[in-house]
Design a protein around this motif. Structure first.
Motif, PDB file in Angstrom:
ATOM      1  N   THR A  49      -1.799  -7.844  -7.226  1.00  0.00           N
ATOM      2  CA  THR A  49      -2.306  -8.611  -8.354  1.00  0.00           C
ATOM      3  C   THR A  49      -2.227  -7.834  -9.658  1.00  0.00           C
ATOM      4  OG1 THR A  49      -4.547  -7.858  -7.835  1.00  0.00           O
ATOM      5  CG2 THR A  49      -3.850  -9.988  -6.920  1.00  0.00           C
ATOM      6  N   SER A  50      -1.992  -6.532  -9.592  1.00  0.00           N
ATOM      7  CA  SER A  50      -1.796  -5.727 -10.791  1.00  0.00           C
ATOM      8  C   SER A  50      -0.881  -4.560 -10.471  1.00  0.00           C
ATOM      9  CB  SER A  50      -3.129  -5.215 -11.353  1.00  0.00           C
ATOM     10  OG  SER A  50      -3.756  -4.364 -10.419  1.00  0.00           O
ATOM     11  N   PHE A  51      -0.109  -4.148 -11.461  1.00  0.00           N
ATOM     12  CA  PHE A  51       0.832  -3.043 -11.308  1.00  0.00           C
ATOM     13  C   PHE A  51       1.799  -3.276 -10.146  1.00  0.00           C
ATOM     14  CE2 PHE A  51      -2.671  -0.950 -13.559  1.00  0.00           C
ATOM     15  CZ  PHE A  51      -1.980  -0.295 -14.564  1.00  0.00           C
ATOM     16  N   ALA A  52       2.231  -4.498  -9.945  1.00  0.00           N
ATOM     17  CA  ALA A  52       3.120  -4.824  -8.820  1.00  0.00           C
ATOM     18  C   ALA A  52       4.375  -3.960  -8.860  1.00  0.00           C
ATOM     19  CB  ALA A  52       3.488  -6.296  -8.857  1.00  0.00           C
ATOM     20  N   SER A  53       4.677  -3.296  -7.753  1.00  0.00           N
ATOM     21  CA  SER A  53       5.860  -2.445  -7.561  1.00  0.00           C
ATOM     22  C   SER A  53       5.861  -1.198  -8.442  1.00  0.00           C
ATOM     23  CB  SER A  53       7.149  -3.238  -7.803  1.00  0.00           C
ATOM     24  OG  SER A  53       7.266  -4.313  -6.894  1.00  0.00           O
ATOM     25  N   ALA A  54       4.797  -0.964  -9.200  1.00  0.00           N
ATOM     26  CA  ALA A  54       4.744   0.214 -10.080  1.00  0.00           C
ATOM     27  C   ALA A  54       4.254   1.433  -9.315  1.00  0.00           C
ATOM     28  CB  ALA A  54       3.831  -0.056 -11.266  1.00  0.00           C
ATOM     29  N   HIS A  55       4.533   2.605  -9.881  1.00  0.00           N
ATOM     30  CA  HIS A  55       4.010   3.851  -9.343  1.00  0.00           C
ATOM     31  C   HIS A  55       2.737   4.214 -10.110  1.00  0.00           C
ATOM     32  CE1 HIS A  55       7.821   4.157  -7.229  1.00  0.00           C
ATOM     33  NE2 HIS A  55       7.349   5.196  -6.591  1.00  0.00           N
ATOM     34  N   VAL A  56       1.684   4.524  -9.364  1.00  0.00           N
ATOM     35  CA  VAL A  56       0.361   4.726  -9.951  1.00  0.00           C
ATOM     36  C   VAL A  56      -0.306   5.939  -9.311  1.00  0.00           C
ATOM     37  CG1 VAL A  56       0.059   2.263 -10.443  1.00  0.00           C
ATOM     38  CG2 VAL A  56      -0.704   3.198  -8.241  1.00  0.00           C
ATOM     39  N   PHE A  57      -1.397   6.401  -9.921  1.00  0.00           N
ATOM     40  CA  PHE A  57      -2.227   7.451  -9.335  1.00  0.00           C
ATOM     41  C   PHE A  57      -3.188   6.815  -8.330  1.00  0.00           C
ATOM     42  CE2 PHE A  57      -1.784   8.724 -13.946  1.00  0.00           C
ATOM     43  CZ  PHE A  57      -0.725   9.592 -13.737  1.00  0.00           C
ATOM     44  N   PRO A  58      -3.612   7.542  -7.309  1.00  0.00           N
ATOM     45  CA  PRO A  58      -4.629   6.998  -6.406  1.00  0.00           C
ATOM     46  C   PRO A  58      -5.901   6.656  -7.180  1.00  0.00           C
ATOM     47  CG  PRO A  58      -3.680   9.019  -5.511  1.00  0.00           C
ATOM     48  CD  PRO A  58      -3.194   8.907  -6.925  1.00  0.00           C
ATOM     49  N   GLY A  59      -6.533   5.553  -6.818  1.00  0.00           N
ATOM     50  CA  GLY A  59      -7.780   5.186  -7.486  1.00  0.00           C
ATOM     51  C   GLY A  59      -8.087   3.714  -7.357  1.00  0.00           C
ATOM     52  N   GLY A  60      -9.201   3.304  -7.924  1.00  0.00           N
ATOM     53  CA  GLY A  60      -9.596   1.906  -7.871  1.00  0.00           C
ATOM     54  C   GLY A  60     -11.033   1.718  -8.332  1.00  0.00           C
ATOM     55  N   HIS A  61     -11.604   0.580  -7.973  1.00  0.00           N
ATOM     56  CA  HIS A  61     -12.941   0.202  -8.418  1.00  0.00           C
ATOM     57  C   HIS A  61     -14.017   1.143  -7.867  1.00  0.00           C
ATOM     58  CE1 HIS A  61     -12.074  -3.654 -10.321  1.00  0.00           C
ATOM     59  NE2 HIS A  61     -11.253  -3.925  -9.326  1.00  0.00           N
ATOM     60  N   ILE A  62     -15.085   1.290  -8.644  1.00  0.00           N
ATOM     61  CA  ILE A  62     -16.280   1.979  -8.173  1.00  0.00           C
ATOM     62  C   ILE A  62     -17.114   0.984  -7.372  1.00  0.00           C
ATOM     63  CG2 ILE A  62     -18.360   3.239  -8.841  1.00  0.00           C
ATOM     64  CD1 ILE A  62     -15.662   4.631  -9.437  1.00  0.00           C
ATOM     65  N   SER A  63     -17.528   1.409  -6.183  1.00  0.00           N
ATOM     66  CA  SER A  63     -18.325   0.564  -5.289  1.00  0.00           C
ATOM     67  C   SER A  63     -19.792   0.970  -5.374  1.00  0.00           C
ATOM     68  CB  SER A  63     -17.819   0.731  -3.857  1.00  0.00           C
ATOM     69  OG  SER A  63     -18.763   0.249  -2.921  1.00  0.00           O
ATOM     70  N   PRO A  64     -20.717   0.053  -5.091  1.00  0.00           N
ATOM     71  CA  PRO A  64     -22.135   0.429  -5.062  1.00  0.00           C
ATOM     72  C   PRO A  64     -22.417   1.612  -4.137  1.00  0.00           C
ATOM     73  CG  PRO A  64     -21.928  -1.948  -5.050  1.00  0.00           C
ATOM     74  CD  PRO A  64     -20.531  -1.403  -4.918  1.00  0.00           C
ATOM     75  N   GLN A  65     -21.635   1.772  -3.049  1.00  0.00           N
ATOM     76  CA  GLN A  65     -21.870   2.898  -2.146  1.00  0.00           C
ATOM     77  C   GLN A  65     -21.548   4.239  -2.798  1.00  0.00           C
ATOM     78  OE1 GLN A  65     -18.960   4.270   0.768  1.00  0.00           O
ATOM     79  NE2 GLN A  65     -18.013   2.251   0.652  1.00  0.00           N
ATOM     80  N   ASP A  66     -20.764   4.214  -3.899  1.00  0.00           N
ATOM     81  CA  ASP A  66     -20.405   5.460  -4.564  1.00  0.00           C
ATOM     82  C   ASP A  66     -21.556   6.036  -5.366  1.00  0.00           C
ATOM     83  OD1 ASP A  66     -17.783   5.228  -3.588  1.00  0.00           O
ATOM     84  OD2 ASP A  66     -17.186   3.976  -5.294  1.00  0.00           O
ATOM     85  N   GLY A  67     -22.538   5.208  -5.707  1.00  0.00           N
ATOM     86  CA  GLY A  67     -23.676   5.672  -6.490  1.00  0.00           C
ATOM     87  C   GLY A  67     -24.032   4.675  -7.570  1.00  0.00           C
ATOM     88  N   ASP A  68     -25.162   4.904  -8.197  1.00  0.00           N
ATOM     89  CA  ASP A  68     -25.656   4.006  -9.239  1.00  0.00           C
ATOM     90  C   ASP A  68     -25.030   4.349 -10.583  1.00  0.00           C
ATOM     91  OD1 ASP A  68     -27.340   2.706  -7.442  1.00  0.00           O
ATOM     92  OD2 ASP A  68     -28.961   4.159  -7.782  1.00  0.00           O
ATOM     93  N   LEU A  69     -24.766   3.308 -11.372  1.00  0.00           N
ATOM     94  CA  LEU A  69     -24.295   3.462 -12.741  1.00  0.00           C
ATOM     95  C   LEU A  69     -25.340   2.900 -13.693  1.00  0.00           C
ATOM     96  CD1 LEU A  69     -20.551   2.364 -12.389  1.00  0.00           C
ATOM     97  CD2 LEU A  69     -21.387   4.672 -12.852  1.00  0.00           C
ATOM     98  N   PRO A  70     -25.388   3.382 -14.933  1.00  0.00           N
ATOM     99  CA  PRO A  70     -26.322   2.834 -15.920  1.00  0.00           C
ATOM    100  C   PRO A  70     -26.065   1.350 -16.150  1.00  0.00           C
ATOM    101  CG  PRO A  70     -25.452   4.943 -16.666  1.00  0.00           C
ATOM    102  CD  PRO A  70     -24.649   4.557 -15.458  1.00  0.00           C
ATOM    103  N   PRO A  71     -27.013   0.644 -16.769  1.00  0.00           N
ATOM    104  CA  PRO A  71     -26.856  -0.795 -17.035  1.00  0.00           C
ATOM    105  C   PRO A  71     -25.644  -1.095 -17.913  1.00  0.00           C
ATOM    106  CG  PRO A  71     -29.125  -0.095 -17.383  1.00  0.00           C
ATOM    107  CD  PRO A  71     -28.326   1.152 -17.200  1.00  0.00           C
TER     108      PRO A  71
END
Length: 366
Positions: A49-71
């Motif tokens: 759905t994004s960057f189709a066929s492109a070369h990218v760095f490893p990564g992605g969305h932050i999940s709630p299990q990763d920790g709390d973020l400010p409001p």
């Protein structure tokens, strides 16, 4: 990718122009540097759905299990934090099988068998077990302290749909591994075609050469950061000495931490590209603004460089990183010669590209 909480908030916020814009979704990416000072890129699947066929760095969305973020309305939400670091380490493991974790009380990366590594990455990806709990059960701890902040990217507000606030990091794998298994654990593997089809370490110069020859697709954030790394992580020989490799890393760290006149360090820069003008087919973007969420905070982007490109086949091509002073001088000279320059309007910017051309992070199929 962890899907729990991965969708960006549906809430919008007003821009300085009074228009409603999407709230950026927090994400993180890591530029993994190998024992030979090569960099890891993944090739996205063609139906992404994004960057189709492109070369990218490893990564992605932050999940709630990763920790709390400010409001949402707290500017600290767009600062480096443990949640972003855990998310970067977790996504790297899910996508490549490389686990940036150490055994508790010892040096060196945590050792895993192939079977244990594959079972673990798929269990974390499918949310059968939280990432930190899985690492802890194996006597390890995520190597978040060794992640080096290397810019944040905020999707511009004129992107009509999803925006991202992406923290970029650099991680240096050890120049030498005490065991063969530890060395083997740093070899990237595909995730089976879930999100990417290839994962390779190559010299920075080789990735840029492949891009210039249209053999790989790079989008502006990846191209810009690779261009910054190129003068430091140069391919010197087939087997450069440890001393040469370490000197390259030291020079890069000096660059990252350096503060030029009127500029922030690369660890502190926040970049939200802004279209300025167009000459012929080539679009010119400034990189000095930090994004609307950080207006008035003192955070800055890169005021010394610009990035330009031509949109072909629905994506940026012929990308160039230019000194801002050179671009402005050439523009002034061309204007004096009555050459044609066209100021880019917001409507034209929205029509000319989608969020795939902008985000430092990656929206993933949910």
């Amino acid at each position: 990718m962890t899907t729990n909480g991965a969708k960006a908030s549906p809430q919008n916020q007003p821009s300085s122009e009074g228009k409603s814009v999407p709230v950026p979704s927090p994400s993180a990416s890591v530029l993994v540097i190998s024992a030979k000072n090569e960099i890891l890129l993944l090739r996205r699947v063609k139906n992404s759905t994004s960057f189709a066929s492109a070369h990218v760095f490893p990564g992605g969305h932050i999940s709630p299990q990763d920790g709390d973020l400010p409001p949402l309305d707290d500017v600290r939400r767009h600062e480096d934090s443990e949640a972003y670091r855990i998310g970067a380490v977790r996504e790297c493991f899910e996508e490549t099988g490389i686990l940036l974790a150490k055994r508790k009380g010892s040096e060196g990366l945590l050792e895993l068998s192939d079977a244990e590594r594959e079972e673990g990455r798929h269990a974390v990806h499918s949310e059968k077990i939280p990432f930190r709990e899985w690492v802890d059960q194996r006597g390890g701890v995520a190597e978040t302290a060794s992640l080096i902040p290397f810019t944040r990217w905020l999707t511009p507000i004129n992107v009509p749909r999803q925006r991202y606030s992406t923290q970029m990091y650099i991680y240096f794998l050890p120049l030498s591994s005490p065991t063969q298994l530890q060395a083997h654990n740093t070899v990237p593997t595909s995730d089976g075609g879930i999100e990417h089809t290839e994962a390779h370490f190559k010299p920075v110069s080789e990735w840029l050469r492949l891009f210039q020859e249209d053999q790989v697709i790079l989008f502006p954030p990846q191209f810009f950061l690779l261009s910054l790394l190129a003068p430091f992580l140069s391919a010197t020989s087939e087997q450069p000495s440890t001393q040469v490799l370490q000197s390259q890393r030291d020079a890069l760290m000096d660059f990252i931490n350096r503060t030029e006149e009127g500029e922030s360090s690369w660890a502190e820069k926040s970049i939200s590209p802004k279209p300025l003008f167009k000459q012929g087919e080539r679009m010119v973007f400034s990189l000095d603004e930090p994004g609307p969420e950080l207006e008035g905070t003192g955070r800055k982007g890169d005021g010394k460089r610009m990035i330009t490109w031509i949109v072909k086949e629905g994506r940026p091509q012929s990308l160039e990183v230019r000194w801002r002073a050179d671009v402005e001088r050439e523009r002034k000279e061309a204007q004096e010669r009555a050459a044609y320059f066209h100021e880019i309007t917001r409507e034209e910017a929205e029509k000319g590209r989608s969020e795939r051309q902008w985000s430092g992070g990656r929206g993933k199929k949910l």
